[in-house]
Enzyme design. Sequence first.
Site, PDB file in Angstrom:
ATOM      1  N   GLN A 133       0.805  -1.216   0.000  1.00 60.29           N
ATOM      2  CA  GLN A 133       0.000   0.000   0.000  1.00 60.29           C
ATOM      3  C   GLN A 133       0.848   1.281   0.000  1.00 60.29           C
ATOM      4  O   GLN A 133       0.545   2.239  -0.692  1.00 60.29           O
ATOM      5  CB  GLN A 133      -0.921   0.011   1.207  1.00 60.29           C
ATOM      6  CG  GLN A 133      -2.318   0.422   0.844  1.00 60.29           C
ATOM      7  CD  GLN A 133      -3.339   0.049   1.906  1.00 60.29           C
ATOM      8  OE1 GLN A 133      -2.998  -0.500   2.943  1.00 60.29           O
ATOM      9  NE2 GLN A 133      -4.579   0.351   1.641  1.00 60.29           N
ATOM     10  N   ASP A 136       2.015   2.298  -3.534  1.00 61.01           N
ATOM     11  CA  ASP A 136       0.996   2.328  -4.575  1.00 61.01           C
ATOM     12  C   ASP A 136       0.898   3.715  -5.225  1.00 61.01           C
ATOM     13  O   ASP A 136       0.101   4.561  -4.830  1.00 61.01           O
ATOM     14  CB  ASP A 136      -0.347   1.903  -3.945  1.00 61.01           C
ATOM     15  CG  ASP A 136      -1.463   1.799  -4.955  1.00 61.01           C
ATOM     16  OD1 ASP A 136      -1.242   2.145  -6.135  1.00 61.01           O
ATOM     17  OD2 ASP A 136      -2.570   1.390  -4.566  1.00 61.01           O
ATOM     18  N   SER A 139      -2.528   4.843  -6.845  1.00 59.19           N
ATOM     19  CA  SER A 139      -3.502   5.415  -5.911  1.00 59.19           C
ATOM     20  C   SER A 139      -3.125   6.845  -5.548  1.00 59.19           C
ATOM     21  O   SER A 139      -3.993   7.709  -5.411  1.00 59.19           O
ATOM     22  CB  SER A 139      -3.598   4.568  -4.634  1.00 59.19           C
ATOM     23  OG  SER A 139      -4.260   3.367  -4.925  1.00 59.19           O
TER      24      SER A 139
END
Length: 395
Positions: A133, A136, A139
């Site tokens: 995450q 990322d 994103s």
Amino acid sequence: MIVGVPREIYPGERRVALVPAVIPNLKKAGIDVVIEAGAGLAAGYPDKDYAEKGARLIGKREEVFTTADIIAQFLVHGANDKSGQADLPLLKKGQVLVGFLRPLGNLKTLQELAERQVSAFSVELMPRTTRAQSMDALSSMATICGYKAVLLAADTLPRMFPMLTTAAGTIAPARVLIIGAGVAGLQAIATVRRLGGVASAYDMRPAAKEQVHSLGGRFLELPIEAKDAQDARGYGTAQDESFYAKQRELLGNTIAESDVVITAAVIPGKKSPVLVTKEMVQRMAAGSVIVDLAAERGGNCELTRPDETAVVDGVTIIGEYNLAGAVPYHASQMYARNVTAFLLHLVKEGKVNLNLQDEIIRETLVTHGGDVVSARVREFFSLPALQPAPAGGGA
Ligand SMILES: NC(=O)c1ccc[n+]([C@@H]2O[C@H](COP(=O)([O-])OP(=O)(O)OC[C@H]3O[C@@H](n4cnc5c(N)ncnc54)[C@H](O)[C@@H]3O)[C@@H](O)[C@H]2O)c1
């Protein structure tokens, strides 16, 4: 181990791959930073800030490439389809390259990278796992795009966003419809709410409903169900044309009643579905605005012009591509943190550790040893599968 950051060369690009704040973290892990002089200036990071944090500034772009073991960029050849080619001769055998590669775009650009014998990592292929995450970048950029799309719409709309009760009468809030409630769409909802507009959103993935509600948006329920709406990676899946036709039919009235429509319905590696037709635009009130965040992938609106703003029947359709690049300070900061997290994962004890047992490394590595090695990319371009490579080993 040296990571080099060249200035971005895509025309008009203002972002930079690493910002001064991440340099101490890299140094702690034994990674030194060299940066092309002036690389961060357009994003708001002057050379002296890099120097203060311990980076070495290099005047000549070529020298950044010859000095570094790892090159960190935003738009690498492939994603930089205008001038990225110019960097190819500068890449050296065994060098690691990290950046946006557009891995499902054009096989030729990937093969050209492979021919340079570089180990190129595509940030677009980062797995959507908790562990990855912090790395990322898609994103990160989607977050900024969603925010900026709403600001552009608000600035273009001849109305205000918030509801106001004034001595001169009551002003109704702007009605904004967001189609595609992924990362960008969700950030658009949050931004509309901050400006005082009324946000409604639609997504074919049923899981999106709860997220839309949690941001204070209304979820538009359509009596239509997508087949396997979400793939294993969490992305929306392509549907057949009859599904899209039904969607258009059902979305027509809500679009006509909206002041702003933000479309962000994309499918990885596929042309975006047309969800807003010319006829639907004609039904919108003059002065309305559409921001098509899918423009680069063909657009969700039939009238979107690639990388341009069009006005048709009084409706402004914004199809500009690089909205994240229009917020270069924070786009660079977020990306730099993503890249740094990735580099700290990749470099172990001062060496690049190409551990293909590791999902993050395996999924993002596109070229290595002169070949396109990513299983996903090979499958996408119908190349025969490679024999599994032995695990471990330095670059
Ligand atoms: N690490 C993680 O776990 C992680 C990271 C990023 C995103 N996510 C999640 O993955 C999901 C997708 O996010 P994204 O921003 O990458 O998506 P995306 O940019 O790939 O797509 C945008 C959205 O458009 C939707 N869409 C596609 N076609 C559509 C159509 N015809 N009609 C309506 N909607 C359509 C998709 O369902 C998706 O939600 C989100 O729920 C997000 O929160 C998880």
